[in-house]
Scaffold this motif. Structure first.
Motif, PDB file in Angstrom:
ATOM      1  N   ASP A 110       0.865  -1.172   0.000  1.00 28.39           N
ATOM      2  CA  ASP A 110       0.000   0.000   0.000  1.00 28.39           C
ATOM      3  C   ASP A 110       0.907   1.228   0.000  1.00 28.39           C
ATOM      4  O   ASP A 110       2.136   1.095  -0.027  1.00 28.39           O
ATOM      5  CB  ASP A 110      -0.961  -0.005   1.197  1.00 28.39           C
ATOM      6  N   GLN A 111       0.324   2.421   0.037  1.00 27.35           N
ATOM      7  CA  GLN A 111       1.168   3.606  -0.098  1.00 27.35           C
ATOM      8  C   GLN A 111       2.105   3.781   1.098  1.00 27.35           C
ATOM      9  O   GLN A 111       3.272   4.156   0.931  1.00 27.35           O
ATOM     10  CB  GLN A 111       0.325   4.871  -0.283  1.00 27.35           C
ATOM     11  N   SER A 112       1.620   3.507   2.308  1.00 25.47           N
ATOM     12  CA  SER A 112       2.476   3.646   3.490  1.00 25.47           C
ATOM     13  C   SER A 112       3.685   2.724   3.401  1.00 25.47           C
ATOM     14  O   SER A 112       4.822   3.131   3.686  1.00 25.47           O
ATOM     15  CB  SER A 112       1.677   3.334   4.760  1.00 25.47           C
ATOM     16  N   LEU A 113       3.454   1.481   2.977  1.00 23.86           N
ATOM     17  CA  LEU A 113       4.563   0.537   2.822  1.00 23.86           C
ATOM     18  C   LEU A 113       5.496   0.966   1.690  1.00 23.86           C
ATOM     19  O   LEU A 113       6.704   0.764   1.770  1.00 23.86           O
ATOM     20  CB  LEU A 113       4.030  -0.868   2.552  1.00 23.86           C
ATOM     21  N   VAL A 115       6.175   4.056   0.824  1.00 20.93           N
ATOM     22  CA  VAL A 115       7.010   5.139   1.351  1.00 20.93           C
ATOM     23  C   VAL A 115       8.105   4.570   2.247  1.00 20.93           C
ATOM     24  O   VAL A 115       9.286   4.932   2.131  1.00 20.93           O
ATOM     25  CB  VAL A 115       6.144   6.152   2.132  1.00 20.93           C
ATOM     26  N   LEU A 116       7.727   3.658   3.160  1.00 23.22           N
ATOM     27  CA  LEU A 116       8.699   3.050   4.079  1.00 23.22           C
ATOM     28  C   LEU A 116       9.750   2.251   3.315  1.00 23.22           C
ATOM     29  O   LEU A 116      10.958   2.355   3.596  1.00 23.22           O
ATOM     30  CB  LEU A 116       7.968   2.150   5.074  1.00 23.22           C
ATOM     31  N   GLY A 187       6.715   6.228  -3.176  1.00 21.50           N
ATOM     32  CA  GLY A 187       5.394   6.449  -2.590  1.00 21.50           C
ATOM     33  C   GLY A 187       4.426   7.098  -3.561  1.00 21.50           C
ATOM     34  O   GLY A 187       3.267   6.684  -3.675  1.00 21.50           O
ATOM     35  N   LYS A 191       0.883   5.725  -5.682  1.00 21.79           N
ATOM     36  CA  LYS A 191      -0.394   6.435  -5.664  1.00 21.79           C
ATOM     37  C   LYS A 191      -0.848   6.814  -7.065  1.00 21.79           C
ATOM     38  O   LYS A 191      -2.036   6.672  -7.408  1.00 21.79           O
ATOM     39  CB  LYS A 191      -0.283   7.692  -4.789  1.00 21.79           C
TER      40      LYS A 191
END
Length: 300
Positions: A110-113, A115-116, A187, A191
């Motif tokens: 997902d987007q959070s993953l 970015v991380l 990230g 998206k």
């Protein structure tokens, strides 16, 4: 990345695809990197205006006063760096994605993953690129024109005069630069791919990758330019024993630049940088994806 949704390939293929993508991007966009570095190294002082008033002025003066070839000065270091750098970027992003999916017990990104994963891949990439970046910065600086004759001579003189570990000056600032850029890049790519219409043809997929990569590269550049400005100054500082350099650590250096030159100075060189890394990010993604798809077709 799209490679997570397709057949995984061994690291060797990631390495080759990253190398081809990186060298393609650097050959097209490198003059903007020279301009970006020249503008970033300018320090404003009372009573004296900057030598370069902007990107176009910088290009004109370099070509007029130093010759067109100067726009490609220092390109050997980044070309040598591109294979391990871009291979590390994409391969580390893929491998860290697997680690985090297992760690958090999820099957899809997902987007959070994203970015991380991008931030961690950026940190990994930093350890590969620091010596190459330092050599490139020293060669690109106009004031060092007569000091360094080439990449080998630059490495030798830095090691002799400042010590071998000096080749890793600016590591902390480089970490911040790459963490921020990769977090923004990967990230935003995730998206953008999520919201734009799915491609139904290969040419449509290329267009989508170019759009996603360009927007991701622009976002990463907005995030990391202050860290890049101080990284350039830290790496261009010759270390003298017993003397604490003015630019030493990333965040104190950012404060120093902002205090002495204003907030806008943290975005010196932004226009050539974003013109390079925005479209450059698109070129990277398109070429990397195309080469990986070519390797998949060979395997199948």
């Amino acid at each position: 990345m799209s490679t997570q949704e397709k057949k995984p390939l061994p690291f060797f293929y990631q390495f080759i695809a990253g190398a081809v993508a990186g060298i393609s991007e650097i050959l097209v966009m490198y003059p903007l990197d020279v301009v970006k570095t020249r503008v970033q190294l300018q320090v404003s002082s009372a009573g004296a205006g900057p030598e370069y008033t902007g990107m176009v002025d910088c290009i004109q003066k370099i070509v007029k006063n130093e010759g067109f070839s100067r726009l490609y000065r220092g390109i050997t270091a980044p070309i040598l760096m591109e294979a391990p750098k871009r291979a590390t970027k994409f391969a580390a992003n893929d491998e860290w994605g697997k680690v985090y999916r297992n760690l958090f017990g999820v099957t899809k990104m997902d987007q959070s993953l994203s970015v991380l994963t991008g931030a961690t891949a950026g940190a990994t990439e930093s350890f590969v690129v620091v010596p190459f970046e330092l050599v490139k910065i020293r060669i690109q600086d106009k004031n060092n024109g007569g000091k360094y004759k080439g990449i080998t001579d630059t490495v030798y003189k830095i090691a002799k005069e400042e010590g071998v570990l000096a080749l890793y000056n600016g590591l902390e600032a480089t970490l911040w630069r790459h963490i921020l850029w990769n977090a923004g890049y990967f990230g935003v790519i995730f998206k953008v791919r999520e919201v734009i219409p799915k491609a139904e043809t290969p040419s449509g997929q290329t267009t989508n990758d170019l759009i996603a990569g360009s927007i991701g590269g622009t976002a990463g550049t907005i995030l990391n330019t202050p860290a890049d400005v101080v990284k350039s100054r830290i790496q261009n500082t010759v270390r003298v024993e017993g003397v604490v350099p003015k630019y030493n650590w990333a965040w104190p250096s950012i404060y120093t630049v902002m205090k002495e030159e204003g907030f806008g100075a943290l975005y010196k060189g932004f226009v050539p940088k974003v013109l390079r890394l925005g479209p450059g990010g698109g070129i990277l993604l398109v070429v990397f994806t195309a080469v990986m798809d070519f390797f998949r077709s060979m395997e199948e």
